[in-house]
Design an enzyme around this catalytic site. Structure first.
Site, PDB file in Angstrom:
ATOM      1  N   SER A  90      -7.276  13.790   0.207  1.00  0.00           N
ATOM      2  CA  SER A  90      -6.140  13.220  -0.528  1.00  0.00           C
ATOM      3  C   SER A  90      -4.805  13.496   0.143  1.00  0.00           C
ATOM      4  CB  SER A  90      -6.118  13.835  -1.918  1.00  0.00           C
ATOM      5  OG  SER A  90      -4.906  13.532  -2.560  1.00  0.00           O
TER       6      SER A  90
ATOM      7  N   ASN B 265      -2.432   6.641  -2.860  1.00  0.00           N
ATOM      8  CA  ASN B 265      -2.727   6.329  -4.276  1.00  0.00           C
ATOM      9  C   ASN B 265      -3.598   5.088  -4.404  1.00  0.00           C
ATOM     10  OD1 ASN B 265      -0.428   8.249  -4.345  1.00  0.00           O
ATOM     11  ND2 ASN B 265      -0.677   7.938  -6.538  1.00  0.00           N
TER      12      ASN B 265
ATOM     13  N   ALA C 290     -15.234  13.941  -7.894  1.00  0.00           N
ATOM     14  CA  ALA C 290     -14.164  14.948  -7.939  1.00  0.00           C
ATOM     15  C   ALA C 290     -13.476  14.906  -9.290  1.00  0.00           C
ATOM     16  CB  ALA C 290     -13.118  14.653  -6.851  1.00  0.00           C
TER      17      ALA C 290
ATOM     18  N   GLU D 104       4.475  18.537 -13.941  1.00  0.00           N
ATOM     19  CA  GLU D 104       4.211  19.755 -13.165  1.00  0.00           C
ATOM     20  C   GLU D 104       3.335  19.416 -11.949  1.00  0.00           C
ATOM     21  OE1 GLU D 104       5.600  23.295 -13.567  1.00  0.00           O
ATOM     22  OE2 GLU D 104       5.063  22.634 -15.580  1.00  0.00           O
ATOM     23  N   GLY D 105       3.732  19.894 -10.778  1.00  0.00           N
ATOM     24  CA  GLY D 105       2.883  19.704  -9.593  1.00  0.00           C
ATOM     25  C   GLY D 105       3.086  18.361  -8.897  1.00  0.00           C
TER      26      GLY D 105
ATOM     27  N   ILE E 201      -0.878   3.166 -12.213  1.00  0.00           N
ATOM     28  CA  ILE E 201      -0.941   1.705 -12.367  1.00  0.00           C
ATOM     29  C   ILE E 201      -1.791   1.348 -13.579  1.00  0.00           C
ATOM     30  CG2 ILE E 201      -1.887  -0.407 -11.315  1.00  0.00           C
ATOM     31  CD1 ILE E 201      -0.647   0.418  -8.705  1.00  0.00           C
TER      32      ILE E 201
ATOM     33  N   TYR F 288      -4.902  20.868  -7.411  1.00  0.00           N
ATOM     34  CA  TYR F 288      -5.636  19.720  -6.876  1.00  0.00           C
ATOM     35  C   TYR F 288      -5.398  19.573  -5.362  1.00  0.00           C
ATOM     36  CZ  TYR F 288      -6.907  14.888  -5.893  1.00  0.00           C
ATOM     37  OH  TYR F 288      -7.461  13.763  -5.325  1.00  0.00           O
TER      38      TYR F 288
ATOM     39  N   LEU G 183     -21.264  10.410 -15.086  1.00  0.00           N
ATOM     40  CA  LEU G 183     -20.748   9.375 -15.983  1.00  0.00           C
ATOM     41  C   LEU G 183     -19.588   9.878 -16.856  1.00  0.00           C
ATOM     42  CD1 LEU G 183     -24.086   7.589 -17.062  1.00  0.00           C
ATOM     43  CD2 LEU G 183     -22.626   7.125 -15.104  1.00  0.00           C
TER      44      LEU G 183
HETATM   45  C1  UD2 Z   1      -2.996  10.373  -7.082  1.00  0.00           C
HETATM   46  C2  UD2 Z   1      -4.453  10.551  -7.415  1.00  0.00           C
HETATM   47  C3  UD2 Z   1      -4.962  11.787  -6.767  1.00  0.00           C
HETATM   48  C4  UD2 Z   1      -4.609  11.840  -5.278  1.00  0.00           C
HETATM   49  C5  UD2 Z   1      -3.141  11.478  -5.013  1.00  0.00           C
HETATM   50  C6  UD2 Z   1      -2.830  11.237  -3.557  1.00  0.00           C
HETATM   51  C7  UD2 Z   1      -5.126   9.635  -9.595  1.00  0.00           C
HETATM   52  C8  UD2 Z   1      -5.288   9.880 -11.058  1.00  0.00           C
HETATM   53  N1  UD2 Z   1      -4.633  10.652  -8.854  1.00  0.00           N
HETATM   54  O1  UD2 Z   1      -2.205  11.459  -7.637  1.00  0.00           O
HETATM   55  O2  UD2 Z   1      -6.361  11.865  -6.980  1.00  0.00           O
HETATM   56  O3  UD2 Z   1      -5.493  11.130  -4.509  1.00  0.00           O
HETATM   57  O4  UD2 Z   1      -2.771  10.303  -5.693  1.00  0.00           O
HETATM   58  O5  UD2 Z   1      -1.465  11.042  -3.390  1.00  0.00           O
HETATM   59  O6  UD2 Z   1      -5.433   8.575  -9.095  1.00  0.00           O
HETATM   60  N2  UD2 Z   1       3.415   8.770 -13.615  1.00  0.00           N
HETATM   61  C9  UD2 Z   1       4.360   8.331 -14.522  1.00  0.00           C
HETATM   62  N3  UD2 Z   1       3.926   7.983 -15.762  1.00  0.00           N
HETATM   63  C10 UD2 Z   1       2.617   8.050 -16.155  1.00  0.00           C
HETATM   64  C11 UD2 Z   1       1.658   8.504 -15.200  1.00  0.00           C
HETATM   65  C12 UD2 Z   1       2.110   8.862 -13.939  1.00  0.00           C
HETATM   66  O7  UD2 Z   1       5.567   8.258 -14.233  1.00  0.00           O
HETATM   67  O8  UD2 Z   1       2.310   7.708 -17.315  1.00  0.00           O
HETATM   68  C13 UD2 Z   1       3.894   9.144 -12.265  1.00  0.00           C
HETATM   69  C14 UD2 Z   1       3.480  10.552 -11.887  1.00  0.00           C
HETATM   70  O9  UD2 Z   1       4.386  11.508 -12.392  1.00  0.00           O
HETATM   71  C15 UD2 Z   1       3.499  10.447 -10.369  1.00  0.00           C
HETATM   72  C16 UD2 Z   1       3.109   8.986 -10.092  1.00  0.00           C
HETATM   73  O10 UD2 Z   1       3.299   8.298 -11.306  1.00  0.00           O
HETATM   74  O11 UD2 Z   1       4.789  10.687  -9.873  1.00  0.00           O
HETATM   75  C17 UD2 Z   1       1.672   8.827  -9.653  1.00  0.00           C
HETATM   76  O12 UD2 Z   1       0.847   9.536 -10.572  1.00  0.00           O
HETATM   77  P1  UD2 Z   1      -0.753   9.394 -10.548  1.00  0.00           P
HETATM   78  O13 UD2 Z   1      -1.281  10.306 -11.589  1.00  0.00           O
HETATM   79  O14 UD2 Z   1      -1.146   7.972 -10.583  1.00  0.00           O
HETATM   80  O15 UD2 Z   1      -1.123   9.873  -9.084  1.00  0.00           O
HETATM   81  P2  UD2 Z   1      -0.774  11.168  -8.202  1.00  0.00           P
HETATM   82  O16 UD2 Z   1       0.141  10.709  -7.119  1.00  0.00           O
HETATM   83  O17 UD2 Z   1      -0.380  12.323  -9.037  1.00  0.00           O
END
Ligand code: UD2
Length: 302
Positions: free
Chosen positions: A119, A172, A78, A269-270, A187, A143, A38
């Site tokens: 992922s 995503n 996870a 980062e990353g 989102i 990750y 939880l």
């Molecule tokens: C998502 C999943 C991860 C994995 C991956 C597969 C989440 C939290 N993470 O990672 O588990 O399955 O997809 O591809 O669901 N961003 C912004 N502004 C913000 C937040 C994010 O610009 O306030 C950008 C972020 O830098 C990235 C993109 O949005 O380029 C997507 O970010 P995310 O954290 O939703 O997901 P990701 O792709 O890192």
């Protein structure tokens, strides 16, 4: 039959975003045990026909109890945040790799089918898109490396011990119940900012692309993977469409006519740059067909 029936099923992370939708789908026709600490999941998202074991995925005794006598394991628990894995790589590794390996041992002992939430992050920055399952794996974050390691363990457990494993490489995922505060999906974060009329924060130049797949389509993929004979295989689960983060921010502003402006902050980062799935293999082997467009999915979330 595309949904499992009359089985004893463990859903780890079954009170969380993806796991709770999956458990909800399964509970009418199966005995479902949910293991969840939880941390991001909620008790009220667990159907009362399921048995909830409230424990950490690293609690070996609780995991043994949850896996006892099961036919099928959906491993959704996870650390899902790329950013958090960069902040705390050891903790993230223990959750995403060590716990998965121990769960695979239970699958081996119980002769249970094992469906793993892998992922798209395992591919890192691709040479070209759409990404095929056989494309190079060069993760750019702890990750991504953790998910790749566990994904490979699934393949190996099939090869070495004959365990029926299937890994689903989620792109995503978005949809109802995606709540994770600072570490949530983009989102969820953008919608939250838009609702409050706050600035929408785009990391970097916003040119990075993502393939957003609705959680209901991901649940369908899990059910297909559980009921189709194929094992030892990995499948991309996305839509084969992608959008830049910048365009996503603009789409949200336009669709919901919010007063929010878009602001650009430090790159993360990353972060990977381009991401878009080829889902040919999932379509051919599993009959996977995503139903949700991003436009329709977003509208239901406002
Ligand atoms: C998502 C999943 C991860 C994995 C991956 C597969 C989440 C939290 N993470 O990672 O588990 O399955 O997809 O591809 O669901 N961003 C912004 N502004 C913000 C937040 C994010 O610009 O306030 C950008 C972020 O830098 C990235 C993109 O949005 O380029 C997507 O970010 P995310 O954290 O939703 O997901 P990701 O792709 O890192």
């Amino acid at each position: 039959m595309h949904t499992p029936t009359d089985q004893s099923i463990l859903v780890t992370g079954g009170a969380g975003f993806i796991g709770s939708h999956l458990a909800e789908k399964l509970v009418a026709d199966n005995d479902v045990v949910v293991l969840d600490n939880l941390s991001s999941g909620r008790r009220e998202w667990v159907d009362n026909r399921a048995t909830l074991i409230e424990a950490n995925i690293q609690d070996t005794q609780a995991v043994a109890r949850a896996a006892d006598g099961v036919d099928l394991i959906f491993h959704q628990a996870a650390n899902v945040s790329v950013e958090r894995s960069v902040d705390a790589p050891i903790e993230s590794h223990e959750t995403n790799v060590d716990a998965t390996l121990r769960l695979l041992e239970h699958a081996r002992k119980e002769d249970a089918r094992f469906i793993y939430a892998s992922s798209a992050a395992i591919y890192g920055t691709p040479e070209s898109v759409p990404i095929d399952e056989s494309d190079p794996k060069e993760p750019t974050s702890p990750y991504g490396l953790e998910k790749y390691t566990a994904d490979e363990y699934c393949r190996l457990y099939h090869e070495l011990y004959g365990v029926e494993t299937v890994t689903l490489r989620y792109f995503n995922v978005y949809g109802p119940r995606q709540r994770g505060g600072q570490y949530s999906g983009v989102i969820d974060i953008f919608l939250d900012q838009a609702r409050r009329g706050e600035e929408i924060t785009v990391h970097g130049d916003g040119e990075q692309t993502r393939d957003f797949v609705h959680v209901e389509d991901v649940v369908a993929a899990n059910c297909l993977a559980a009921t189709h004979g194929t094992s030892g295989e990995a499948y991309n689960i996305g839509t084969s469409n992608s959008i830049s983060v910048d365009n996503l921010a603009q789409l949200i502003v336009d669709t919901f006519k919010t007063s929010s402006s878009i602001t650009y902050i430090d790159p993360r980062e990353g972060d990977i740059q381009q991401s878009c799935s080829s889902i040919k293999k999932a379509h051919q082997d599993l009959g996977f067909n995503p139903n949700w467009s991003l436009d329709d999915g977003l509208k239901t979330l406002w």
